[in-house]
Design an enzyme around this catalytic site. Sequence first.
Site, short mmCIF file in Angstrom:
data_model
loop_
_atom_site.label_atom_id
_atom_site.label_comp_id
_atom_site.label_asym_id
_atom_site.label_seq_id
_atom_site.Cartn_x
_atom_site.Cartn_y
_atom_site.Cartn_z
N GLY A 102 35.95 44.67 35.66
CA GLY A 102 35.83 45.84 36.54
C GLY A 102 34.71 45.60 37.54
O GLY A 102 34.00 46.52 37.96
N MET A 106 32.48 50.89 40.56
CA MET A 106 31.23 51.56 40.92
C MET A 106 30.07 51.17 40.02
O MET A 106 28.95 50.95 40.48
CB MET A 106 31.42 53.07 40.86
CG MET A 106 32.32 53.61 41.95
SD MET A 106 31.97 55.34 42.26
CE MET A 106 32.10 56.05 40.64
N SER A 108 29.71 48.44 38.19
CA SER A 108 29.35 47.03 38.41
C SER A 108 28.57 46.85 39.70
O SER A 108 27.72 45.97 39.80
CB SER A 108 30.61 46.17 38.47
OG SER A 108 31.26 46.22 37.23
N ASN A 196 44.72 51.92 28.34
CA ASN A 196 43.51 51.10 28.32
C ASN A 196 43.46 50.21 27.09
O ASN A 196 42.90 49.12 27.13
CB ASN A 196 42.26 51.98 28.44
CG ASN A 196 42.01 52.37 29.89
OD1 ASN A 196 42.37 51.62 30.80
ND2 ASN A 196 41.43 53.52 30.12
N ASP A 250 24.18 58.03 26.72
CA ASP A 250 24.03 59.30 25.99
C ASP A 250 22.63 59.38 25.37
O ASP A 250 22.00 60.44 25.37
CB ASP A 250 25.10 59.40 24.90
CG ASP A 250 26.49 59.19 25.48
OD1 ASP A 250 26.87 59.94 26.38
OD2 ASP A 250 27.18 58.24 25.05
N ARG A 253 20.20 60.18 28.12
CA ARG A 253 20.33 61.58 28.51
C ARG A 253 19.64 62.49 27.49
O ARG A 253 18.97 63.46 27.85
CB ARG A 253 21.81 61.95 28.60
CG ARG A 253 22.51 61.37 29.81
CD ARG A 253 24.01 61.55 29.71
NE ARG A 253 24.67 61.18 30.96
CZ ARG A 253 25.98 61.01 31.08
NH1 ARG A 253 26.77 61.16 30.04
NH2 ARG A 253 26.51 60.71 32.24
N HIS A 278 31.74 58.24 21.88
CA HIS A 278 31.29 58.55 23.24
C HIS A 278 32.27 59.57 23.82
O HIS A 278 33.13 59.25 24.64
CB HIS A 278 31.26 57.27 24.08
CG HIS A 278 30.94 57.51 25.52
ND1 HIS A 278 29.72 57.92 25.96
CD2 HIS A 278 31.71 57.40 26.63
CE1 HIS A 278 29.75 58.05 27.27
NE2 HIS A 278 30.94 57.75 27.71
N1 LIG Z 1 30.48 54.31 28.12
C1 LIG Z 1 29.88 54.99 29.07
O1 LIG Z 1 28.75 55.47 28.89
C2 LIG Z 1 30.53 55.18 30.41
C3 LIG Z 1 29.86 55.88 31.42
C4 LIG Z 1 30.48 56.02 32.66
C5 LIG Z 1 31.76 55.48 32.86
N2 LIG Z 1 32.38 54.83 31.84
C6 LIG Z 1 33.71 54.24 32.02
O2 LIG Z 1 33.56 52.99 32.68
C7 LIG Z 1 34.80 52.65 33.31
C8 LIG Z 1 34.54 52.13 34.72
O3 LIG Z 1 33.90 53.11 35.49
P1 LIG Z 1 33.69 52.88 37.08
O4 LIG Z 1 33.03 54.12 37.57
O5 LIG Z 1 33.04 51.57 37.35
O6 LIG Z 1 35.20 52.87 37.55
P2 LIG Z 1 35.84 52.29 38.90
O7 LIG Z 1 37.20 52.90 38.99
O8 LIG Z 1 34.91 52.42 40.05
O9 LIG Z 1 35.99 50.73 38.59
C9 LIG Z 1 36.86 50.23 37.63
C10 LIG Z 1 37.31 48.88 38.12
O10 LIG Z 1 38.01 48.25 37.07
C11 LIG Z 1 39.09 47.55 37.64
N3 LIG Z 1 40.08 47.29 36.61
C12 LIG Z 1 41.11 48.08 36.20
N4 LIG Z 1 41.82 47.45 35.27
C13 LIG Z 1 41.24 46.25 35.06
C14 LIG Z 1 41.51 45.16 34.21
N5 LIG Z 1 42.56 45.15 33.39
N6 LIG Z 1 40.71 44.08 34.27
C15 LIG Z 1 39.66 44.06 35.10
N7 LIG Z 1 39.35 45.06 35.94
C16 LIG Z 1 40.13 46.15 35.91
C17 LIG Z 1 39.58 48.45 38.76
O11 LIG Z 1 40.32 47.74 39.73
C18 LIG Z 1 38.24 48.95 39.32
O12 LIG Z 1 37.76 48.07 40.33
C19 LIG Z 1 35.66 53.91 33.22
O13 LIG Z 1 36.56 53.75 32.14
C20 LIG Z 1 34.66 55.01 32.89
O14 LIG Z 1 35.26 56.10 32.22
C21 LIG Z 1 31.79 54.67 30.62
#
Ligand SMILES: NC(=O)c1ccc[n+]([C@@H]2O[C@H](COP(=O)([O-])OP(=O)(O)OC[C@H]3O[C@@H](n4cnc5c(N)ncnc54)[C@H](O)[C@@H]3O)[C@@H](O)[C@H]2O)c1
Length: 438
Positions: A102, A106, A108, A196, A250, A253, A278
């Site tokens: 990913g 955002m 990353s 997912n 978490d 926070r 989570h």
């Molecule tokens: N655990 C936590 O504390 C926490 C906190 C915030 C967000 N998240 C999760 O993190 C994830 C990413 O968030 P984000 O804001 O960066 O999302 P985002 O949509 O900005 O980025 C996700 C990226 O992953 C890519 N992607 C999709 N499928 C893929 C695959 N099979 N292999 C590789 N890349 C792939 C997409 O093209 C996109 O560029 C979401 O699932 C979000 O719910 C988790």
Amino acid sequence: MAVAELSAPTCAKQGLGSSQLSYLSARTSSFRRLSFRPPRRTHSSRISCSVNQTAQTPVAVETEVPKSNKPECFGVFCLTYDLKAEEETKSWKKLINVAVSGAAGMISNHLLFKLASGQVFGHDQPIALKLLGSERSFQALEGVAMELEDSLFPLLREVQIGIDPYEVFQDVEWALLIGAKPRGPGMERAGLLDINGQIFAEQGKALNAVASRNVKVIVVGNPCNTNALICLKNAPDIPAKNFHALTRLDENRAKCQLALKAGVFYDKVSNMTIWGNHSTTQVPDFLNARINGLPVKEVITDHKWLEEEFTENVQKRGGVLIKKWGRSSAASTAVSIADAIRSLVTPTPEGDWFSSGVYTDGNPYGIAEGIVFSMPCRSKGDGDYELVKDVIFDDYLLKRLTKTEAELLAERRCVAHLIGGGVAYCDLPEDTMLPGEM
Ligand SMILES: NC(=O)c1ccc[n+]([C@@H]2O[C@H](COP(=O)([O-])OP(=O)(O)OC[C@H]3O[C@@H](n4cnc5c(N)ncnc54)[C@H](O)[C@@H]3O)[C@@H](O)[C@H]2O)c1
């Protein structure tokens, strides 16, 4: 078409000093200009400075562009430099290979620059970044690689981009699995688990096939606990203990909320555990947490606030943030991933601990085995951890642990088909919104 090209002074910026490097003159005329092309499976940038080796004749070597599906280099990372004999250096650590999925997303976008700058693994730790994207995000991935090039990070020695986890995860020692599909309008929670889950099943298989045998995996993509479970079940040759689901955001926070209420700076809050999933069933543990070394309940005597407002504020913080900002937390999530890694590569301060979603087999708390559950951990700084034993429970805490445990057991039933558990049966108790989930 963007063209990635490099010039000699850039490697001088790579922390070696220009006098330590030599270059072919007029490199740009003889050096292969590599352009960013339409989507292909893997595309890499590579810089390799021959450190930690015996002294060699100074020469700059143009890296062969590999054939077939081997990673291809471009731009500044294509050059290989050798040190002058008298300038042999011994101080650099061995390069570590870190995969980020990913990578065009955002989270990353904040995290990669922390990793490359040395803030996470240390300012003496050279790093190779292997960036995994989806087919749709490939062009954006090229943009990310270009920004990394232009940042001239001294510690960043290789950048590879690709969409095939079997290529990108080759030999990686860390895998930060952030990429996941967002939950679309009208999509059931069960649908999100399945869609997912497929991604994490494939990535688990890929890690099992090609990653370092001791790779540490942090799953961020939601629903992260169950995704981590799927990933580890599909990677039977890698210790289950090496897989984590990110609950550090978490924890951070929760620390912030307690500090606010107690009127202290947040570094005074310690021993903060997030238990469980989570999701909004997570349990921020104020029974074992401490403020200035004292039990929280002695410092914050408004216990009703702790049980009701504090708990809910932490559980729902991600959702509130989305409402205010229109998108999910990215910067603070990236910070918490950096914190989670640092907690594993540096010794935990005496008497303290950190939270991470880890595999429950052998846990001392009586939590059901075979799930990924956030629990209190300590590390010696070697990448490994042990569960903390000296925690206490009361009825309030036990009741909530049971609820979040039930949710994770239900999630496991939903993905049985992805973890070798037979036919899936989805009976989620309720549709808890995941913090950070759209
Ligand atoms: N655990 C936590 O504390 C926490 C906190 C915030 C967000 N998240 C999760 O993190 C994830 C990413 O968030 P984000 O804001 O960066 O999302 P985002 O949509 O900005 O980025 C996700 C990226 O992953 C890519 N992607 C999709 N499928 C893929 C695959 N099979 N292999 C590789 N890349 C792939 C997409 O093209 C996109 O560029 C979401 O699932 C979000 O719910 C988790």
